[in-house]
Write a protein that holds these residues in place. Structure first.
Motif, PDB file in Angstrom:
ATOM      1  N   TYR A 161       1.171  -1.581  -0.477  1.00 16.63           N
ATOM      2  CA  TYR A 161      -0.091  -0.142  -0.157  1.00 16.63           C
ATOM      3  C   TYR A 161       0.943   1.049  -0.262  1.00 16.63           C
ATOM      4  CZ  TYR A 161      -4.704  -2.155   0.809  1.00 16.63           C
ATOM      5  OH  TYR A 161      -6.038  -2.869  -0.549  1.00 16.63           O
ATOM      6  N   HIS A 178       3.507   1.811  -1.931  1.00 14.59           N
ATOM      7  CA  HIS A 178       4.205   1.085  -3.215  1.00 14.59           C
ATOM      8  C   HIS A 178       6.197   1.209  -2.720  1.00 14.59           C
ATOM      9  CE1 HIS A 178       0.866   3.034  -5.766  1.00 14.59           C
ATOM     10  NE2 HIS A 178       0.225   2.110  -4.493  1.00 14.59           N
ATOM     11  N   ALA A 211      -8.760   8.368  -0.825  1.00 20.36           N
ATOM     12  CA  ALA A 211      -8.643   8.038  -2.628  1.00 20.36           C
ATOM     13  C   ALA A 211      -7.797   6.564  -2.545  1.00 20.36           C
ATOM     14  CB  ALA A 211      -7.205   8.940  -3.459  1.00 20.36           C
ATOM     15  N   ARG A 212      -7.168   6.087  -1.051  1.00 20.58           N
ATOM     16  CA  ARG A 212      -6.592   5.189  -1.164  1.00 20.58           C
ATOM     17  C   ARG A 212      -7.315   3.783  -1.089  1.00 20.58           C
ATOM     18  NH1 ARG A 212      -2.354   9.236  -0.392  1.00 20.58           N
ATOM     19  NH2 ARG A 212      -0.318   8.239  -0.927  1.00 20.58           N
ATOM     20  N   ARG A 213      -8.363   4.189   0.145  1.00 16.43           N
ATOM     21  CA  ARG A 213      -8.866   3.724   0.444  1.00 16.43           C
ATOM     22  C   ARG A 213     -10.302   2.814  -0.970  1.00 16.43           C
ATOM     23  NH1 ARG A 213     -14.106   3.750   4.247  1.00 16.43           N
ATOM     24  NH2 ARG A 213     -15.101   5.444   3.173  1.00 16.43           N
ATOM     25  N   LYS A 214     -10.510   3.643  -1.610  1.00 18.60           N
ATOM     26  CA  LYS A 214     -11.187   3.438  -2.710  1.00 18.60           C
ATOM     27  C   LYS A 214     -10.138   2.444  -3.532  1.00 18.60           C
ATOM     28  CE  LYS A 214     -14.567   3.184  -5.558  1.00 18.60           C
ATOM     29  NZ  LYS A 214     -15.703   2.002  -4.689  1.00 18.60           N
ATOM     30  N   ARG A 215      -9.354   3.069  -4.128  1.00 24.71           N
ATOM     31  CA  ARG A 215      -8.642   2.208  -4.865  1.00 24.71           C
ATOM     32  C   ARG A 215      -7.894   0.901  -4.733  1.00 24.71           C
ATOM     33  NH1 ARG A 215      -2.492   3.630  -6.759  1.00 24.71           N
ATOM     34  NH2 ARG A 215      -2.595   2.563  -8.797  1.00 24.71           N
ATOM     35  N   GLY A 216      -8.317   1.213  -2.993  1.00 26.93           N
ATOM     36  CA  GLY A 216      -7.691  -0.083  -2.536  1.00 26.93           C
ATOM     37  C   GLY A 216      -8.831  -1.384  -2.529  1.00 26.93           C
TER      38      GLY A 216
END
Ligand SMILES: Cc1ncc(COP(=O)(O)O)c(C=O)c1O
Length: 339
Positions: free
Chosen positions: A97, A99, A229-234
């Protein structure tokens, strides 16, 4: 005699009731519902501050990995104990997460990080040397993986050291409730007032169906957009988030979360005392709902034969975890096997 893990426990009836009550017609999705708003407000009250941002996920691994992803850049590192869940048990989720963020591991008795272990790492670090990976984040587990708790003073000293080195701080609070009950410390004092920037706050092990909060304190609250944004993307933004938030509300209602942790802690204390009376020795102090014990010859076999469930731990001890629904009768039944 189920002492396998607090993740094997059922959900508390109040949590199920709250989920049923939230199952009432249509509601806005992806966190725009009224349960999410109320749970955020309730957490603000629990932590005695308006200066927080809160979001929810279903697993502790997701909470940790997402929390760390907003704190650690891809070319940075996270300082943690070598036995930390983020290192041993999350299949590289923090590295994934972030990266590529590295985990920088520290040793320490009873799985606790000390100022003494952290100081030389920071003293040796040169942020401007391009070949070196700078440590950007300190992550503390409360309870630790050995079932031990940091005191508020420990957290304060470690976070101060981190902040002085221009780092940010994270707490893996999968069992924060158990630590608060055993230390008698308030949620605010153990977290943001002691210098914690971001908290993974677990409810699942403590009696929820599946609910964890990620809390950004103070300055870090500004990172909510990046976190979302990360929660959605992940893939961790539940469309029907009202059911996650409803669980959190039920757990917070009337202090249920602390009562349940208290029950689990009490059962662990009685179990630990019984083990010692039966001639076994404790591998770590018991500060919460986990007992690591070196049993005497034949005791593990006798317990298993009688139906007790527990894990053999890599350090040679046996791990017994008590849950919100572990009764003193369950504990006595196990101890009778050893008498
Ligand atoms: C200290 C700690 N942190 C995080 C987690 C991760 O939780 P989950 O299994 O919900 O991903 C666990 C689970 O055992 C844990 O013990």
């Amino acid at each position: 005699m189920n002492f396998a893990s607090d993740t094997t426990a059922p959900a508390h009836p109040d949590v199920l009731q709250a989920v049923l009550a939230a199952n009432d017609g249509a509601a806005p999705s992806y966190g725009a519902d009224r349960w999410t708003k109320k749970a955020q407000q309730a957490l603000s009250a629990v932590f005695e501050t308006e200066d927080i941002a809160v979001t929810f996920v279903n697993s502790g691994t997701a909470a940790n990995a997402l929390a760390l992803s907003v704190l650690c850049p891809p070319d940075g590192a996270i300082l943690c104990h070598e036995n930390a869940h983020i290192n041993r048990d999350e299949r590289g989720a923090p590295e994934f997460y972030t990266h590529g963020g590295k985990l920088h591991l520290l040793a320490g008795a009873h799985d606790l990080i000390t100022v003494g272990a952290m100081t030389p790492v920071l003293a040796d670090m040169d942020r401007h040397f391009v070949h070196e990976t700078p440590v950007d984040v300190l992550s503390l587990s409360q309870l630790s993986e050995a079932g031990t708790a940091y005191t508020r003073e420990d957290v304060k000293a470690l976070c101060a050291l981190a902040h002085n080195a221009d780092m940010r701080t994270h707490m893996d609070g999968a069992r924060l409730a158990n630590a608060l009950v055993s230390t008698g410390c308030s949620p605010a004092d153990m977290t943001w007032r002691a210098g914690v920037d971001v908290l993974s706050f677990g409810f699942t092990k403590n009696g929820a169906l599946g609910a964890e909060a990620i809390i950004l304190f103070g300055e870090q609250a500004k990172r909510l957009g990046a976190l979302e944004a990360r929660r959605k993307r992940g893939g961790h933004m539940p469309p029907k988030q009202r059911f996650v938030a409803a669980q959190v509300l039920a757990m917070l209602q009337g202090g249920l979360w602390l009562d349940l942790a208290g029950q689990a802690n009490k059962a662990a204390q009685v179990l630990a005392e019984g083990f010692v009376n039966a001639g076994a020795s404790l591998q770590h102090p018991v500060h919460g709902n986990e007992v690591f014990v070196c049993l005497r010859d034949g005791q593990a076999e006798a317990l298993r034969k009688a139906g007790a469930q527990f894990y053999d731990w890599p350090d040679g001890s046996a791990r017994f975890v008590t849950c919100w629904n572990t009764t003193l009768d369950d504990v006595q039944a196990a101890l009778r096997v050893l008498s």
